[in-house]
Design a protein around this motif. Structure first.
Motif, short mmCIF file in Angstrom:
data_model
loop_
_atom_site.label_atom_id
_atom_site.label_comp_id
_atom_site.label_asym_id
_atom_site.label_seq_id
_atom_site.Cartn_x
_atom_site.Cartn_y
_atom_site.Cartn_z
N ASP A 131 -28.32 -47.11 105.86
CA ASP A 131 -27.93 -48.49 105.59
C ASP A 131 -26.67 -48.95 106.31
OD1 ASP A 131 -26.06 -46.99 104.25
OD2 ASP A 131 -26.34 -47.95 102.29
N VAL A 132 -26.25 -48.26 107.36
CA VAL A 132 -25.03 -48.65 108.07
C VAL A 132 -25.39 -49.53 109.26
CG1 VAL A 132 -23.02 -47.83 109.35
CG2 VAL A 132 -23.84 -46.55 107.36
N VAL A 133 -24.78 -50.72 109.32
CA VAL A 133 -25.03 -51.66 110.40
C VAL A 133 -23.70 -52.06 111.01
CG1 VAL A 133 -26.05 -53.88 111.05
CG2 VAL A 133 -27.04 -52.56 109.15
N ASP A 134 -23.46 -51.64 112.27
CA ASP A 134 -22.26 -52.04 113.00
C ASP A 134 -22.64 -53.20 113.91
OD1 ASP A 134 -20.80 -50.07 111.77
OD2 ASP A 134 -20.96 -48.65 113.41
N ASP A 135 -22.03 -54.35 113.67
CA ASP A 135 -22.38 -55.59 114.36
C ASP A 135 -21.42 -55.81 115.53
OD1 ASP A 135 -23.05 -58.13 115.16
OD2 ASP A 135 -22.95 -59.03 113.16
N TYR A 136 -21.88 -55.49 116.74
CA TYR A 136 -21.04 -55.57 117.94
C TYR A 136 -21.21 -56.88 118.70
CZ TYR A 136 -20.30 -50.54 117.26
OH TYR A 136 -19.96 -49.32 116.75
N ARG A 137 -21.88 -57.86 118.11
CA ARG A 137 -22.08 -59.13 118.80
C ARG A 137 -20.72 -59.82 119.02
NH1 ARG A 137 -26.79 -61.42 114.93
NH2 ARG A 137 -25.35 -60.51 113.43
#
Length: 343
Positions: A131-137
């Motif tokens: 469930d880990v989401v790293d948002d690099y946008r």
């Protein structure tokens, strides 16, 4: 409002709690959260309506800010739908969404670059675990992996992939049931493996030269301050649970994945554009033209700058030593490496 099916929403009531996370699939079904009162959905003009198991409207919502505010049908009881993450619409006709699931340090961003060059854009989302989401946008490449927790969200990975309409995400997911759910959504999963010896060396160099420890990470500071074999031993002791065990678990999962949809790419073969015959057959069944473009793109992008590679190879001595070799065998990675097809 065309982003309704490209968002993961947190569903709940200010009078109570969050009930869960939900995705509104384009076919009118709900994914991730279902209840007898929330079974399906539809739009009625500007209203978003949730339907119960009998197909009757159970609640209605109006667009407010970047979310939706509503009430239970026939009551004042308030409800909300707050977007946790919204993915972009990608125009990739004839190509389903893709999830690149690599063993860490097996060319994650190299594969990302090749997919982009082949016409499958990146969502700049890095998924991990369950469930880990790293948002690099919007983040410059040089900042990727620098304090990623500042850009971190927690959301089941298959809810994120359920929102994808084209394009690709990258991941380090070692849970087979999640991979199965993602494939069930019609998302193509590309697994990527690499010689585990080179993965360990790459992780050692990456952490030593590119990722400084955080101020409170005393163990990270400690192993970097050592020299020679002492540094290697300290690195293995500190980083085993932090990252190396994840490498081992991912290798085990990929080896155990017997799905006919399994596509396992070998990092070492990609720089020649070699996708291997058994993978080519599966990829061509999806899109023959894209398969050709992807093969060429791997050759074109090899050695190019990525978020984790400067584009210039450093002349560094090979760090492998007897300490690494002892760990490699004791941890079981030598056996896994042989099963992956590496000597």
């Amino acid at each position: 409002m065309n982003d309704v099916s490209r968002s993961v929403f947190v569903f709940g009531s200010p009078c109570n709690n969050n009930y869960g996370k939900v995705v509104f699939l384009p076919n009118g079904q709900l994914y991730g959260y279902r209840h007898e009162n929330e079974h399906a959905w539809r739009m009625e003009g500007e209203e978003l309506c949730l339907l119960n198991i009998h197909g009757q409207v159970s609640s209605r919502y109006h667009h407010v800010g970047n979310g939706w505010a509503g009430t239970v049908e026939g009551r004042k009881y308030p409800l909300y739908l707050t977007p946790l993450i919204t993915t972009a619409a990608c125009q990739t006709p004839g190509l389903p969404p893709v999830m690149v699931n690599t063993i860490p340090k097996a060319g994650t961003y190299y594969v990302e670059a090749a997919l982009k060059a082949a016409g499958c854009p990146s969502h700049r989302l890095h998924l991990g675990g369950e469930d880990v989401v790293d948002d690099y946008r919007g983040l410059p490449d040089e900042r990727v992996h620098i304090m990623p927790e500042t850009l971190r969200l927690y959301c089941p990975l298959d809810l994120v992939t359920a929102t994808l309409q084209g394009g690709h995400v990258v991941a380090h997911c070692d849970f087979q049931h999640i991979i199965d759910h993602v494939r069930g959504q019609g998302v193509v999963v590309l697994s990527v493996v690499r010689n585990l010896r080179d993965i360990i060396k790459s992780m050692f160099r990456f952490l030593l030269y590119m990722i400084p420890p955080e101020p409170e990470d005393f163990l990270g500071q400690f192993w970097r301050a050592q020299e020679g074999d002492a540094r290697v031993a300290a690195f293995l002791a500190v980083e085993h649970e932090r990252g190396l065990e994840h490498v081992r678990q991912m290798a085990r999962m990929i080896l155990a994945d017997t799905s006919p949809q399994s596509i396992v790419l070998r990092y070492e073969s990609l720089k020649q554009g070699d996708l291997q015959p058994h993978n080519i057959e599966k990829l061509q069944a999806i899109n023959p033209e894209f398969t050709q473009r992807l093969s060429a793109a791997f050759v074109q992008t090899y050695g190019a700058r990525t978020p984790t590679f400067s584009g210039e190879a450093r002349q560094q001595p090979d760090p492998w030593c007897d300490v690494f070799e002892a760990y490699f065998h004791k941890s079981g990675m030598a056996d896994l490496n042989a099963q992956l097809g590496y000597a």
